[in-house]
Write a protein that holds these residues in place. Structure first.
Motif, PDB file in Angstrom:
ATOM      1  N   GLU A  34       9.142  -6.194  -1.682  1.00 28.13           N
ATOM      2  CA  GLU A  34      10.090  -6.324  -0.571  1.00 28.13           C
ATOM      3  C   GLU A  34       9.706  -7.537   0.277  1.00 28.13           C
ATOM      4  N   LEU A  35      10.726  -8.247   0.766  1.00 29.40           N
ATOM      5  CA  LEU A  35      10.486  -9.344   1.695  1.00 29.40           C
ATOM      6  C   LEU A  35      10.370  -8.757   3.089  1.00 29.40           C
ATOM      7  N   ASP A  36       9.406  -9.220   3.852  1.00 30.75           N
ATOM      8  CA  ASP A  36       9.214  -8.750   5.222  1.00 30.75           C
ATOM      9  C   ASP A  36       9.874  -9.731   6.185  1.00 30.75           C
ATOM     10  N   ILE A  37       9.844  -9.404   7.448  1.00 30.11           N
ATOM     11  CA  ILE A  37      10.439 -10.235   8.486  1.00 30.11           C
ATOM     12  C   ILE A  37       9.812 -11.627   8.536  1.00 30.11           C
ATOM     13  N   ASP A  38       8.565 -11.749   8.057  1.00 31.04           N
ATOM     14  CA  ASP A  38       7.892 -13.058   8.039  1.00 31.04           C
ATOM     15  C   ASP A  38       8.375 -13.948   6.888  1.00 31.04           C
ATOM     16  N   GLY A  39       9.284 -13.418   6.051  1.00 34.16           N
ATOM     17  CA  GLY A  39       9.842 -14.198   4.951  1.00 34.16           C
ATOM     18  C   GLY A  39       9.018 -14.175   3.680  1.00 34.16           C
ATOM     19  N   LEU A  40       7.912 -13.417   3.685  1.00 32.82           N
ATOM     20  CA  LEU A  40       7.038 -13.337   2.514  1.00 32.82           C
ATOM     21  C   LEU A  40       7.235 -12.000   1.802  1.00 32.82           C
ATOM     22  N   ALA A  41       6.905 -11.993   0.517  1.00 38.58           N
ATOM     23  CA  ALA A  41       7.013 -10.777  -0.279  1.00 38.58           C
ATOM     24  C   ALA A  41       5.712  -9.977  -0.215  1.00 38.58           C
ATOM     25  N   TYR A  42       5.881  -8.662  -0.261  1.00 43.22           N
ATOM     26  CA  TYR A  42       4.756  -7.726  -0.269  1.00 43.22           C
ATOM     27  C   TYR A  42       5.049  -6.635  -1.280  1.00 43.22           C
ATOM     28  N   VAL A  43       3.990  -5.976  -1.741  1.00 46.26           N
ATOM     29  CA  VAL A  43       4.174  -4.802  -2.590  1.00 46.26           C
ATOM     30  C   VAL A  43       4.385  -3.589  -1.699  1.00 46.26           C
ATOM     31  N   LYS A  44       4.984  -2.557  -2.308  1.00 49.84           N
ATOM     32  CA  LYS A  44       5.232  -1.309  -1.585  1.00 49.84           C
ATOM     33  C   LYS A  44       4.424  -0.190  -2.223  1.00 49.84           C
ATOM     34  N   SER A  45       4.032   0.759  -1.398  1.00 52.30           N
ATOM     35  CA  SER A  45       3.297   1.916  -1.906  1.00 52.30           C
ATOM     36  C   SER A  45       4.247   2.809  -2.691  1.00 52.30           C
ATOM     37  N   THR A  46       3.687   3.805  -3.338  1.00 51.38           N
ATOM     38  CA  THR A  46       4.511   4.760  -4.068  1.00 51.38           C
ATOM     39  C   THR A  46       5.391   5.562  -3.118  1.00 51.38           C
ATOM     40  N   ASP A  47       5.063   5.537  -1.816  1.00 55.96           N
ATOM     41  CA  ASP A  47       5.870   6.203  -0.792  1.00 55.96           C
ATOM     42  C   ASP A  47       6.869   5.249  -0.147  1.00 55.96           C
ATOM     43  N   ASP A  48       7.060   4.057  -0.743  1.00 56.81           N
ATOM     44  CA  ASP A  48       8.017   3.054  -0.270  1.00 56.81           C
ATOM     45  C   ASP A  48       7.587   2.383   1.035  1.00 56.81           C
ATOM     46  N   GLU A  49       6.294   2.412   1.333  1.00 59.18           N
ATOM     47  CA  GLU A  49       5.762   1.782   2.544  1.00 59.18           C
ATOM     48  C   GLU A  49       5.301   0.366   2.208  1.00 59.18           C
ATOM     49  N   LEU A  50       5.670  -0.598   3.054  1.00 55.41           N
ATOM     50  CA  LEU A  50       5.256  -1.984   2.864  1.00 55.41           C
ATOM     51  C   LEU A  50       3.757  -2.104   3.083  1.00 55.41           C
ATOM     52  N   LEU A  51       3.048  -2.697   2.131  1.00 55.03           N
ATOM     53  CA  LEU A  51       1.596  -2.851   2.218  1.00 55.03           C
ATOM     54  C   LEU A  51       1.286  -4.291   2.606  1.00 55.03           C
ATOM     55  N   GLN A  52       0.918  -4.505   3.859  1.00 56.37           N
ATOM     56  CA  GLN A  52       0.752  -5.858   4.370  1.00 56.37           C
ATOM     57  C   GLN A  52      -0.688  -6.336   4.438  1.00 56.37           C
ATOM     58  N   ASP A  53      -1.639  -5.495   4.057  1.00 57.16           N
ATOM     59  CA  ASP A  53      -3.030  -5.940   4.044  1.00 57.16           C
ATOM     60  C   ASP A  53      -3.222  -6.962   2.929  1.00 57.16           C
ATOM     61  N   LYS A  54      -4.018  -7.973   3.207  1.00 56.33           N
ATOM     62  CA  LYS A  54      -4.288  -9.017   2.217  1.00 56.33           C
ATOM     63  C   LYS A  54      -4.891  -8.391   0.952  1.00 56.33           C
ATOM     64  N   GLY A  55      -4.302  -8.701  -0.190  1.00 55.08           N
ATOM     65  CA  GLY A  55      -4.797  -8.183  -1.463  1.00 55.08           C
ATOM     66  C   GLY A  55      -4.420  -6.747  -1.758  1.00 55.08           C
ATOM     67  N   ALA A  56      -3.527  -6.154  -0.961  1.00 55.29           N
ATOM     68  CA  ALA A  56      -3.111  -4.761  -1.192  1.00 55.29           C
ATOM     69  C   ALA A  56      -2.468  -4.640  -2.571  1.00 55.29           C
ATOM     70  N   THR A  57      -2.816  -3.584  -3.267  1.00 53.91           N
ATOM     71  CA  THR A  57      -2.278  -3.350  -4.607  1.00 53.91           C
ATOM     72  C   THR A  57      -1.445  -2.080  -4.617  1.00 53.91           C
ATOM     73  N   THR A  58      -0.576  -1.983  -5.603  1.00 54.25           N
ATOM     74  CA  THR A  58       0.201  -0.770  -5.824  1.00 54.25           C
ATOM     75  C   THR A  58       0.308  -0.553  -7.331  1.00 54.25           C
ATOM     76  N   PRO A  59       0.373   0.698  -7.757  1.00 55.54           N
ATOM     77  CA  PRO A  59       0.505   0.966  -9.193  1.00 55.54           C
ATOM     78  C   PRO A  59       1.828   0.431  -9.731  1.00 55.54           C
ATOM     79  N   VAL A  60       1.822   0.034 -10.998  1.00 60.21           N
ATOM     80  CA  VAL A  60       3.043  -0.397 -11.671  1.00 60.21           C
ATOM     81  C   VAL A  60       3.555   0.782 -12.485  1.00 60.21           C
TER      82      VAL A  60
END
Length: 97
Positions: A34-60
């Protein structure tokens, strides 16, 4: 043994320092990116929460593997990294062998 047992467990993360904000990843796999308000893409958790910590991972999720792989291949910033969880070897992305 299920199909999931045969597939390696994968996770994905985005290097925001290289993200160009094109949103191609969110078009391919909106369940994962998902793109955030800062214009950058982030991964989302399995609960659909945006993970904004540097290097945050989510399962594929296995059902989204093709979409996530295509996101990594098409990303103009080469910032999407998909790696195996067991040994952290990148299988798709700029550092894949």
């Amino acid at each position: 043994m299920t199909e999931q047992d045969d597939a390696p467990e994968l996770e994905v993360w985005i290097d925001q320092d290289l993200c160009t904000g094109d949103g191609i990843c969110a078009q391919y796999a909106p369940e994962v990116f998902e793109l955030d308000i800062d214009g950058l893409a982030y991964v989302k958790s399995t609960d659909d929460e945006l993970l904004q910590d540097k290097g945050a991972t989510t399962p594929v999720p296995l059902k989204l593997l093709d979409d996530v792989r295509d996101s990594a291949k098409e990303c103009p910033g080469d910032c999407i990294h998909v790696r195996r969880v067991r040994d952290l070897v990148e299988v798709y992305g700029p550092d894949a062998e």
